[in-house]
Design an enzyme around this catalytic site. Sequence first.
Site, PDB file in Angstrom:
ATOM      1  N   ASP A 243       0.812  -1.214   0.000  1.00  0.00           N
ATOM      2  CA  ASP A 243       0.000   0.000   0.000  1.00  0.00           C
ATOM      3  C   ASP A 243       0.852   1.274   0.000  1.00  0.00           C
ATOM      4  O   ASP A 243       0.328   2.371  -0.106  1.00  0.00           O
ATOM      5  CB  ASP A 243      -0.930   0.001   1.230  1.00  0.00           C
ATOM      6  CG  ASP A 243      -1.977   1.100   1.189  1.00  0.00           C
ATOM      7  OD1 ASP A 243      -2.548   1.348   0.115  1.00  0.00           O
ATOM      8  OD2 ASP A 243      -2.221   1.731   2.234  1.00  0.00           O
TER       9      ASP A 243
ATOM     10  N   SER B 243      -6.756   5.468   0.041  1.00  0.00           N
ATOM     11  CA  SER B 243      -7.096   4.163  -0.529  1.00  0.00           C
ATOM     12  C   SER B 243      -8.562   3.853  -0.261  1.00  0.00           C
ATOM     13  O   SER B 243      -9.061   4.062   0.844  1.00  0.00           O
ATOM     14  CB  SER B 243      -6.221   3.074   0.096  1.00  0.00           C
ATOM     15  OG  SER B 243      -4.847   3.356  -0.069  1.00  0.00           O
TER      16      SER B 243
ATOM     17  N   GLN C 287      -5.651  -1.620  -6.769  1.00  0.00           N
ATOM     18  CA  GLN C 287      -6.209  -0.708  -5.775  1.00  0.00           C
ATOM     19  C   GLN C 287      -6.885   0.468  -6.469  1.00  0.00           C
ATOM     20  O   GLN C 287      -6.390   0.953  -7.488  1.00  0.00           O
ATOM     21  CB  GLN C 287      -5.110  -0.171  -4.856  1.00  0.00           C
ATOM     22  CG  GLN C 287      -5.617   0.772  -3.766  1.00  0.00           C
ATOM     23  CD  GLN C 287      -4.489   1.285  -2.885  1.00  0.00           C
ATOM     24  OE1 GLN C 287      -3.918   2.329  -3.144  1.00  0.00           O
ATOM     25  NE2 GLN C 287      -4.164   0.527  -1.842  1.00  0.00           N
TER      26      GLN C 287
END
Length: 295
Positions: A212, A236, A286
């Site tokens: 991430d 995110s 993502q």
Amino acid sequence: MTDGEGTIVGQAAVDQLLEVLDLESTGTMSFRGMSPLVGPQRVYGGQVAGQALVAAGRTVAPDRVVHSLHGYFVRAGDPAEPIAYEVENIRDGRSFSVRRSVALQHGKPIFFMSASFQRHEEGLDHQTPVPPDVPAPDDVPTMSDRLARYPERLGIWGQIPRPIDVRYVGEPGWVRPGDRPAEKHQRVWMRIDGKLPDDPLLHACALTYASDLTLLDSVLSVHGEVWGPGGVVGASLDHALWFHRPFRADEWFLYDCGSPSASGARGLATGQLFTIDGRHIASVVQEGLLRRVGE
């Protein structure tokens, strides 16, 4: 161990990461996790995803290895408060186990994840080739080298321990506006900056934590945009990760990221991870919220 700016790096930082990933059991299917003592104003997404995977994995037979996870970030987490993780056993079959892991603060979910675990099997085998002509980790600047050029961009990030050695092949997204050329791909070498135990689940959780860090930055890279004043702020929205082959997160891997689409203040980022000898170990997708900010 600290770098020249006093930031904790190396095994000392890795040991702190291991403490964050070592959840306290509060029941058969429930756990409690903490955030680092020094960190950003909201819980880092990779942390809560990694902890949720720890919780799910601890309820699965040890001969089953995680092969995929799909998670949604639904609320900002408070790093000053413990995070409760509740795991639901969706199914235990002959080959697969599926778990749902929910992270809660103040009685409300901040993140939830579905994760699937598989007993080892043999089958077909092929992979995407590693990108050609990518310089080796030792041939690109270290994070400390890059940060030295932008002291005003350090902020809290100059105080947070860095358990991951991150080396950008191109310009990162936190440089000054105008300093970043538009690039179709963002490529970053990473590794846990110390030694991890041999537990495969722990390596999967560490890779989830790392995945991430730079992924959403690849959306900005297409436009030569940067994070912060004069650029973009983001968060995110979801995170999906597929594990393809065995690996060690404390050995170098190349994170090759790109963005097929951005619209409606959202950007989609995809990433493929390769070992230094070219094995394709994982794939990531993502979507993030991206909004322009002024100077």
